[in-house]
Design an enzyme around this catalytic site. Structure first.
Site, PDB file in Angstrom:
ATOM      1  N   GLU A   1      12.057 -11.285   4.833  1.00 14.26           N
ATOM      2  CA  GLU A   1      11.950  -9.863   4.473  1.00 14.26           C
ATOM      3  C   GLU A   1      10.721  -9.219   5.108  1.00 14.26           C
ATOM      4  O   GLU A   1       9.825  -8.757   4.410  1.00 14.26           O
ATOM      5  CB  GLU A   1      11.800  -9.725   2.952  1.00 14.26           C
ATOM      6  CG  GLU A   1      12.867 -10.352   2.119  1.00 14.26           C
ATOM      7  CD  GLU A   1      12.472 -10.416   0.638  1.00 14.26           C
ATOM      8  OE1 GLU A   1      11.282 -10.331   0.307  1.00 14.26           O
ATOM      9  OE2 GLU A   1      13.376 -10.544  -0.188  1.00 14.26           O
TER      10      GLU A   1
ATOM     11  N   GLY B   1       8.380  -6.403   6.748  1.00  9.29           N
ATOM     12  CA  GLY B   1       8.310  -4.949   6.791  1.00  9.29           C
ATOM     13  C   GLY B   1       7.372  -4.539   7.909  1.00  9.29           C
ATOM     14  O   GLY B   1       7.776  -4.092   8.978  1.00  9.29           O
ATOM     15  N   ARG B   2       6.083  -4.756   7.657  1.00  8.43           N
ATOM     16  CA  ARG B   2       5.028  -4.359   8.589  1.00  8.43           C
ATOM     17  C   ARG B   2       5.288  -4.819  10.034  1.00  8.43           C
ATOM     18  O   ARG B   2       5.121  -4.057  10.977  1.00  8.43           O
ATOM     19  CB  ARG B   2       3.713  -4.974   8.109  1.00  8.43           C
ATOM     20  CG  ARG B   2       2.478  -4.521   8.846  1.00  8.43           C
ATOM     21  CD  ARG B   2       1.279  -5.374   8.423  1.00  8.43           C
ATOM     22  NE  ARG B   2       1.146  -5.523   6.996  1.00  8.43           N
ATOM     23  CZ  ARG B   2       0.463  -4.690   6.200  1.00  8.43           C
ATOM     24  NH1 ARG B   2      -0.201  -3.694   6.737  1.00  8.43           N
ATOM     25  NH2 ARG B   2       0.413  -4.877   4.901  1.00  8.43           N
TER      26      ARG B   2
ATOM     27  N   CYS C   1     -11.161  15.758  -0.424  1.00 10.25           N
ATOM     28  CA  CYS C   1     -12.431  15.723  -1.146  1.00 10.25           C
ATOM     29  C   CYS C   1     -12.615  14.397  -1.867  1.00 10.25           C
ATOM     30  O   CYS C   1     -12.496  14.300  -3.087  1.00 10.25           O
ATOM     31  CB  CYS C   1     -12.497  16.892  -2.120  1.00 10.25           C
ATOM     32  SG  CYS C   1     -12.519  18.431  -1.228  1.00 10.25           S
TER      33      CYS C   1
ATOM     34  N   TYR D   1       3.628   1.347   6.070  1.00 13.61           N
ATOM     35  CA  TYR D   1       2.742   1.722   4.958  1.00 13.61           C
ATOM     36  C   TYR D   1       1.898   2.944   5.317  1.00 13.61           C
ATOM     37  O   TYR D   1       0.743   3.074   4.913  1.00 13.61           O
ATOM     38  CB  TYR D   1       1.870   0.519   4.529  1.00 13.61           C
ATOM     39  CG  TYR D   1       2.707  -0.683   4.174  1.00 13.61           C
ATOM     40  CD1 TYR D   1       3.446  -0.689   2.995  1.00 13.61           C
ATOM     41  CD2 TYR D   1       2.817  -1.778   5.035  1.00 13.61           C
ATOM     42  CE1 TYR D   1       4.259  -1.766   2.676  1.00 13.61           C
ATOM     43  CE2 TYR D   1       3.633  -2.857   4.723  1.00 13.61           C
ATOM     44  CZ  TYR D   1       4.344  -2.849   3.541  1.00 13.61           C
ATOM     45  OH  TYR D   1       5.160  -3.908   3.229  1.00 13.61           O
TER      46      TYR D   1
HETATM   47  C1  LIG Z   1       6.254  -5.827   0.467  1.00 14.29           C
HETATM   48  C2  LIG Z   1       7.244  -6.919   0.441  1.00 14.29           C
HETATM   49  C3  LIG Z   1       7.736  -7.446   1.634  1.00 14.29           C
HETATM   50  C4  LIG Z   1       7.272  -7.005   2.993  1.00 14.29           C
HETATM   51  O1  LIG Z   1       5.939  -7.281   3.263  1.00 14.29           O
HETATM   52  P1  LIG Z   1       5.372  -7.041   4.753  1.00 14.29           P
HETATM   53  O2  LIG Z   1       3.976  -7.466   4.669  1.00 14.29           O
HETATM   54  O3  LIG Z   1       5.524  -5.614   5.075  1.00 14.29           O
HETATM   55  O4  LIG Z   1       6.185  -7.910   5.662  1.00 14.29           O
HETATM   56  C5  LIG Z   1       8.716  -8.416   1.549  1.00 14.29           C
HETATM   57  N1  LIG Z   1       9.170  -8.865   0.352  1.00 14.29           N
HETATM   58  C6  LIG Z   1       8.711  -8.390  -0.815  1.00 14.29           C
HETATM   59  C7  LIG Z   1       9.252  -8.908  -2.086  1.00 14.29           C
HETATM   60  C8  LIG Z   1       7.733  -7.403  -0.810  1.00 14.29           C
HETATM   61  O5  LIG Z   1       7.267  -6.927  -1.975  1.00 14.29           O
END
Ligand SMILES: *Cc1c(COP(=O)(O)O)cnc(C)c1O
Length: 453
Positions: free
Chosen positions: A290, A292-293, A360, A389
């Site tokens: 999974e 993301g980044r 601010c 993010y």
């Molecule tokens: C945030 C998250 C991810 C993704 O994390 P990255 O650092 O963006 O790869 C994957 N799985 C779960 C359960 C998350 O909370």
């Protein structure tokens, strides 16, 4: 905040295949489009993403992982724009969501529910119900109490809930404490020693289809050894459950792979794939990751304009029109994003500025950067590595409306989210009629008092 010298991309090409930013004739381009040309059409600050960089990242990841049978579910919270989700879905990605809102976004992007995994420590009944109704692939359950709620919602709907138990493996990911999720004291997952009993309970519940286990130890992980430790523990756990006659079909390995913010790039993925292969490659589970980044971070920028330059102590500070409400990571985690000027000129790019936003708060500072051109009102700058993010964490603090988002593809760009506008914010604040709540019966008041006394 750390002094940061930005990476200058050579005028004749990028620093790496995945770098969407390139100086051509000394002018900053994202793919084939001049950044200043987009800024003429879209008011700053705005986010801008490169389709090519996202495609390239997804391709690299799936080439490394598909030989070992790992499928990819993009973590929607990193960048939840429906067009970005659609782009990833077209490439074959599933989605990992953490709220009912993200479920609706993934569905709106055309992702089938059968490719969506629902994670998160605080799912509400209505969110669980909606996920079951649309036919979600898997719910990752994060506590014994949540398991009971899933059973009760499934029973009420007369549906069978596909669940995995999210394990807290008690592994320190050695990342920033605020994005560490796999230590015993973190709020995420179920303590590893509680898993066998809970898995057995879940397997016996007719409302549940217990499909496997999940783990996610944190985010922006650069030293990959904690993965080896966590995944080895998962492999042992799977073996131990099986030895008790509890079948485990799926293993969700989570996300968290870090990127190199100072180089606008994702790190090598081969080493990660090797760890997956060695630890869980042959235990006979369907595997999912999974990220993301890693998929979207390097492919995005935040474009901003200099409002003022002022003397602050012994240095110059450039106040820009992007603030911590637009890009929260520096204020929240002390993160440093690279800054690039729109023109590349070695001769003049030797000035040092602190760059700060208009909000601010003293924490609304992006950092101190060397190698910048002399800055004046109206000059534009780009924060690199802002595709993850960034927009998804933005707020309207100081009543600053949410920035627009733009997607580039080759020599074209389009706005994929309009700027929010102040009118849209104000429209939510038309008050309702006054209402008088119904009073609690006296005996209840007494009971509350006794409980709290
Ligand atoms: C945030 C998250 C991810 C993704 O994390 P990255 O650092 O963006 O790869 C994957 N799985 C779960 C359960 C998350 O909370």
């Amino acid at each position: 905040m750390a002094e940061h010298s930005m990476t200058l991309v050579e005028p004749d090409g990028g620093t790496g295949e995945r770098d969407p930013l390139v100086y051509r004739d000394e002018v900053l381009h994202i793919e084939g489009v001049r950044v200043d040309a987009i800024a003429q059409a879209v008011a700053t600050p705005f986010y801008c993403y490169s389709s090519a960089a996202i495609r390239e990242a997804y391709g690299t990841l799936s080439r490394a992982l598909s030989p070992i049978g790992v499928s990819v579910c993009f973590a929607v919270k990193a960048n939840c724009n429906v067009s970005v989700l659609g782009l990833l879905a077209e490439l074959g990605s599933g989605m990992d969501i953490v709220s009912g809102g993200e479920l609706e976004r993934a569905l709106a992007a055309g992702v089938p529910a059968s490719k969506i995994i629902f994670s998160g420590v605080g799912k509400k009944r209505a969110e669980i119900a909606r996920a079951l109704e649309v036919g979600i692939h898997q719910i990752n359950v994060e506590s014994a109490a949540e398991l009971d709620v899933v059973i009760s919602v499934a029973a009420a709907l007369d549906l069978r809930a596909p669940v995995a138990l999210r394990v807290n493996p008690d592994v320190d990911a050695h990342t920033h404490s605020k994005i560490s999720t796999g230590r015993r004291e973190d709020k995420f997952g179920i303590a590893i020693e509680m898993i066998p009993a809970l898995f057995a309970k879940a397997a016996a519940a007719p409302e549940l289809d217990v499909v496997g286990l999940a783990v996610h130890i944190g985010s922006q992980i650069l030293d990959l050894t904690p993965y080896r430790e966590a995944y080895s523990r998962m492999a042992d756990l799977v073996a131990s459950l099986r030895s008790r006659g509890l079948p485990v079909h799926r293993l969700d390995l989570g996300g968290g792979i870090g990127i190199l913010y100072d180089q606008n790039a994702g790190r090598e993925i081969g080493e990660y794939a090797e760890i997956v292969r060695e630890t869980v490659g042959d235990i006979g589970c369907e595997l999912t990751v999974e990220p993301g980044r890693w998929l979207v971070g390097p492919g995005g920028v935040l474009v901003t304009e200099v409002l003022y330059v002022k003397e602050t102590g012994d240095r110059l500070t450039a106040i820009v029109d992007a603030g911590m409400n637009d890009l929260m990571r520096p204020a929240l985690y002390g993160a440093v994003h690279p800054v690039l000027p729109l023109r590349h000129d070695r001769q003049v790019n030797s000035h040092i500025y602190q760059i700060a936003g208009p909000v601010c708060e003293s924490s609304d500072v992006f950092g101190t950067y060397a190698a910048l051109p002399p800055l004046q009102l109206g000059d534009r700058l780009v924060f690199g590595c802002a595709g993850a993010y960034g927009a998804s964490m933005a707020s309207t603090y100081n009543s600053r409306d949410l920035a627009a988002e733009v997607l580039v593809d080759g020599d074209r760009f389009r706005v994929i989210r309009r700027r929010q506008t102040i009118e849209a914010m104000l429209a939510l604040e038309e008050g309702s009629e006054w209402q008088i709540p119904r009073a609690e019966p006296a005996k209840d008041v007494e009971r509350v008092f006794r409980q709290t006394a």
